[in-house]
Design a protein around this motif. Sequence first.
Motif, PDB file in Angstrom:
ATOM      1  N   GLY A  22       0.777  -1.223   0.000  1.00 55.53           N
ATOM      2  CA  GLY A  22       0.000   0.000   0.000  1.00 55.53           C
ATOM      3  C   GLY A  22       0.809   1.274   0.000  1.00 55.53           C
ATOM      4  N   ARG A  23       2.109   1.173  -0.284  1.00 54.86           N
ATOM      5  CA  ARG A  23       2.905   2.397  -0.317  1.00 54.86           C
ATOM      6  C   ARG A  23       2.595   3.194  -1.576  1.00 54.86           C
ATOM      7  N   THR A  24       2.903   4.478  -1.517  1.00 53.38           N
ATOM      8  CA  THR A  24       2.777   5.279  -2.734  1.00 53.38           C
ATOM      9  C   THR A  24       3.890   4.864  -3.678  1.00 53.38           C
ATOM     10  N   LEU A  25       3.714   5.171  -4.926  1.00 55.42           N
ATOM     11  CA  LEU A  25       4.671   4.751  -5.931  1.00 55.42           C
ATOM     12  C   LEU A  25       6.075   5.269  -5.618  1.00 55.42           C
ATOM     13  N   HIS A  26       6.153   6.552  -5.217  1.00 58.28           N
ATOM     14  CA  HIS A  26       7.466   7.126  -4.917  1.00 58.28           C
ATOM     15  C   HIS A  26       8.162   6.392  -3.799  1.00 58.28           C
ATOM     16  N   ARG A  27       7.408   6.183  -2.697  1.00 61.41           N
ATOM     17  CA  ARG A  27       7.991   5.471  -1.564  1.00 61.41           C
ATOM     18  C   ARG A  27       8.362   4.059  -1.962  1.00 61.41           C
ATOM     19  N   ALA A  28       7.506   3.442  -2.781  1.00 59.55           N
ATOM     20  CA  ALA A  28       7.736   2.053  -3.168  1.00 59.55           C
ATOM     21  C   ALA A  28       9.033   1.922  -3.974  1.00 59.55           C
ATOM     22  N   VAL A  29       9.255   2.892  -4.873  1.00 60.44           N
ATOM     23  CA  VAL A  29      10.488   2.846  -5.668  1.00 60.44           C
ATOM     24  C   VAL A  29      11.694   2.955  -4.749  1.00 60.44           C
ATOM     25  N   ASP A  30      11.654   3.928  -3.837  1.00 63.54           N
ATOM     26  CA  ASP A  30      12.776   4.096  -2.913  1.00 63.54           C
ATOM     27  C   ASP A  30      13.016   2.848  -2.089  1.00 63.54           C
ATOM     28  N   GLU A  31      11.918   2.340  -1.496  1.00 61.82           N
ATOM     29  CA  GLU A  31      12.038   1.153  -0.643  1.00 61.82           C
ATOM     30  C   GLU A  31      12.494  -0.064  -1.447  1.00 61.82           C
ATOM     31  N   GLY A  32      11.910  -0.211  -2.630  1.00 60.90           N
ATOM     32  CA  GLY A  32      12.253  -1.361  -3.461  1.00 60.90           C
ATOM     33  C   GLY A  32      13.737  -1.415  -3.765  1.00 60.90           C
ATOM     34  N   PHE A  33      14.283  -0.263  -4.154  1.00 61.30           N
ATOM     35  CA  PHE A  33      15.716  -0.220  -4.447  1.00 61.30           C
ATOM     36  C   PHE A  33      16.539  -0.466  -3.191  1.00 61.30           C
ATOM     37  N   ARG A  34      16.106   0.171  -2.093  1.00 63.08           N
ATOM     38  CA  ARG A  34      16.868   0.056  -0.852  1.00 63.08           C
ATOM     39  C   ARG A  34      16.922  -1.394  -0.382  1.00 63.08           C
ATOM     40  N   ARG A  35      15.784  -2.071  -0.486  1.00 61.00           N
ATOM     41  CA  ARG A  35      15.734  -3.440   0.015  1.00 61.00           C
ATOM     42  C   ARG A  35      16.378  -4.444  -0.935  1.00 61.00           C
ATOM     43  N   ALA A  36      16.367  -4.142  -2.199  1.00 61.86           N
ATOM     44  CA  ALA A  36      16.976  -5.075  -3.143  1.00 61.86           C
ATOM     45  C   ALA A  36      18.502  -4.992  -3.077  1.00 61.86           C
ATOM     46  N   TRP A  37      18.999  -3.846  -2.633  1.00 61.59           N
ATOM     47  CA  TRP A  37      20.435  -3.598  -2.685  1.00 61.59           C
ATOM     48  C   TRP A  37      21.310  -4.629  -1.947  1.00 61.59           C
ATOM     49  N   PRO A  38      20.992  -4.991  -0.653  1.00 65.78           N
ATOM     50  CA  PRO A  38      21.896  -5.949   0.013  1.00 65.78           C
ATOM     51  C   PRO A  38      22.014  -7.269  -0.749  1.00 65.78           C
ATOM     52  N   ALA A  39      20.903  -7.725  -1.329  1.00 62.52           N
ATOM     53  CA  ALA A  39      20.951  -8.993  -2.064  1.00 62.52           C
ATOM     54  C   ALA A  39      21.810  -8.846  -3.322  1.00 62.52           C
ATOM     55  N   ILE A  40      21.640  -7.711  -4.020  1.00 65.11           N
ATOM     56  CA  ILE A  40      22.440  -7.483  -5.229  1.00 65.11           C
ATOM     57  C   ILE A  40      23.910  -7.426  -4.852  1.00 65.11           C
ATOM     58  N   ARG A  41      24.200  -6.657  -3.802  1.00 68.55           N
ATOM     59  CA  ARG A  41      25.589  -6.479  -3.379  1.00 68.55           C
ATOM     60  C   ARG A  41      26.215  -7.820  -2.986  1.00 68.55           C
ATOM     61  N   ASP A  42      25.579  -8.523  -2.055  1.00 70.70           N
ATOM     62  CA  ASP A  42      26.185  -9.752  -1.539  1.00 70.70           C
ATOM     63  C   ASP A  42      26.318 -10.823  -2.616  1.00 70.70           C
ATOM     64  N   SER A  43      25.293 -10.942  -3.467  1.00 75.26           N
ATOM     65  CA  SER A  43      25.385 -12.007  -4.467  1.00 75.26           C
ATOM     66  C   SER A  43      26.439 -11.672  -5.517  1.00 75.26           C
ATOM     67  N   ASN A  44      26.571 -10.387  -5.864  1.00 76.37           N
ATOM     68  CA  ASN A  44      27.588 -10.032  -6.852  1.00 76.37           C
ATOM     69  C   ASN A  44      28.998 -10.131  -6.297  1.00 76.37           C
ATOM     70  N   ILE A  45      29.151  -9.829  -5.010  1.00 76.96           N
ATOM     71  CA  ILE A  45      30.493  -9.965  -4.433  1.00 76.96           C
ATOM     72  C   ILE A  45      30.933 -11.423  -4.475  1.00 76.96           C
ATOM     73  N   SER A  46      29.983 -12.344  -4.255  1.00 74.90           N
ATOM     74  CA  SER A  46      30.382 -13.758  -4.344  1.00 74.90           C
ATOM     75  C   SER A  46      30.814 -14.105  -5.762  1.00 74.90           C
ATOM     76  N   THR A  47      30.192 -13.477  -6.761  1.00 75.66           N
ATOM     77  CA  THR A  47      30.639 -13.689  -8.142  1.00 75.66           C
ATOM     78  C   THR A  47      32.021 -13.079  -8.354  1.00 75.66           C
ATOM     79  N   PHE A  48      32.272 -11.915  -7.748  1.00 75.13           N
ATOM     80  CA  PHE A  48      33.598 -11.307  -7.864  1.00 75.13           C
ATOM     81  C   PHE A  48      34.674 -12.231  -7.294  1.00 75.13           C
TER      82      PHE A  48
END
Lengths: 443, 307
Positions: free
Chosen positions: A352-378
């Motif tokens: 139920g978040r507004t689109l703006h908040r959702a974009v911010d939150e979505g990116f913020r929450r996706a980031w640790p997974a992107i970071r950690d999984s890519n570091i393992s590839t590195f």
Amino acid sequence: MKRDSYFLIFILILVGLALWAILPTDSTRLGRNGFQLGLDLKGGTHLVYQADLSKKDPSQTDEQVMAAVKAKIERRANSYGVTEPLIQISGEKRIVVELPGITDVDAAINIIGQVAQMEIREAHYDSNGNPVLDAEGNTQWFVASALGSDGVTQKELTGKYLKPNAQVVLDQTTNRPQVAFEWNDEGAVLFKAITARNLNKPISIFLDETNIETANVQNEIGAKGVITGLALKDCQNLVIQLNSGSLDVPLTIVQRTDVDATLGSDSLTKSLIAGAIGIGIVIAFMIFYYHLPGVIAATALLIYSALVLAVYKLIPVTLTLPGIAGFIISVGMAVDANVLIFERLKEELRTGRTLHRAVDEGFRRAWPAIRDSNISTFITCAILYWFGSTFGAFMVKGFALTLFLGVAISMFSAVVITRTFISLLIGGGMVKGLSIHEVKKNV
Amino acid sequence: MFDIVGKRYWFFLLSALIIIPGIISLAVFGLKPSIDFKSGTSMTLHFSTSVNESQLRSTLADIGYKEAIVQRTGEGDFIVRLSEISTEQNQQLLSGLNTTLDTTTEQKDLSVISPAVASQTARNAVIAVFVAALGILAYITFAFRKMPKPLRWGTCAVAALVHDVLVVTGIFSILGWAAGIEIDAMFITGMLTVVGFSVHDTIVVFDRIRENLSRGGRGNLENVVNSSILQTVTRSLNTSLTVLFVLLALFVLGGATIHNFTLVLIIGIITGTYSSIFSASQLLIVWENREWGRFVSWIPFLRKKKA
């Protein structure tokens, strides 16, 4: 929204630069003359030589010997006319030599790996002045030596006293090719003494323990000499070897890979087609599954591809078949970051978040997974790169490098490019078309 | 809510059904090493006139290469494998073929590897996989340092990684004796990529569990893990599917040189996706609940064939 506009300008400039770097032009500035292709894509020979360091001059360190051998191989490859040869020391006693695009592989190998120690030898005579023969009736030869210019030291006359200016000349009378060489000052002193001593007797020129010419000394000779009796091709090869100096230690080939040029270009075409189809399918899938965000992801993916290719060209990265595979897989990983973000975005919208908040939150929450999984590839890439360079597996190294660069740029692409596009779309009032917005109604 | 966690032993059973035959095959037949790991010569030959396989084989035997392995490629060329030969021997071989078969032989590629290099390659390959696993264990433990017992996360991810390595090597061992597929340096490269991908996928699920736990979690660990898996499963499948699309394109069109390499990746990505959903996080629960006793008693349980 101001920040997004700045980012957009930045991205556009980057894309412009990338396209400028990729597009073929005649200019060679910044290495823009083309992609650097590995041997498997353009054909050529990959050789790994092992040096026998037990035969080195004890006054030199292993590193010095290897560096000298490397320099001499480089000179030989260049004088043989190999374009862009690649010569690298691998480990303690191996040298990797890559000769792209040569046609007569065996001849090239002969020139590059021959020790090419030239020696002047004289025959062995007994006390009665008769030549000493071995059991098979052959003349016994030993390296000729004489007093050096200091008048004290006995010195053996070898190729190290040659000036690097040997050349193929034609004999005026017989019209046959011969190699003209010139001794340096010290060599001239020695040669003069030796020829004087051996008047009307034979002396021989040995190359790597092989007698290539024996002649009777007619008169005392000083600085210059000729080697006759060789075919033109052999004369040319000998000149290259004499001028680059003898290799300090014997080399043996421990690994050899030849790839035919037509096979190479065939592989290149095939994998590029495969890559294009692969990226096409990914784009179709993303648009089909995520609609408008999929279009954004697809655009980001195309920009991503342009950036990666530009980086390959500018570093430059030597592209090999597995390297292209590495790039294509990194496309998959680049998509993953987008998928992670979009899935998060959907979830945030569902709560139920507004689109703006959702974009911010979505990116913020996706980031640790992107970071950690890519570091393992590195980590994996780093190990692959090490694995590839320790034993000269150039294909493995290429793969590691392209995968690493691909994943690194994909993080940038997902976090900066995709995000900027999405934010701009929201700000630009295109929200209604953003189909992920509809998930709210579905839930 | 779909219960994946509760059925974990069924998933373990499925993994075992694939891994155990693989391990048996590995123990009995091992892997079929290419010249990268055992030294030798491999060449691709193209003849100007039509030559069949048995002709080539007998000609090679006549000129002294009785042990030569001859294989026809899809393009009508021949792949010939023999012991390590020198540059001169190679020239003699080619001219021998030209005279005997009355043809012009074109050597499209040639690869000669001496035993010195081969044994080092094999050793380095094992070290590379081992170091990769250690590096990943260390990084995940670090990334999850704020969670209780961070080493568990790393260990479970590495266990899932070992699962994937076993599935892929097991299948390649079986393919080795069943279809003659060899293990080369590119196999190791593919394997390390699978290792990276496997962990990549596992971390995304772990990341979600971490987040849900730190939000206070809903109920016990089993529920949190189950909902975390369900929340990430779409993303797992979407990513794996896109990568598989790309790999299939490469596999079909990419040329013979990287055929085995893409095959490793295809099998590896399927098993990597499977293990990140069905093995890695389930192991966290097994560990948390100390289900070792149950695991041991599970063997007679299997015999009774009761769910």
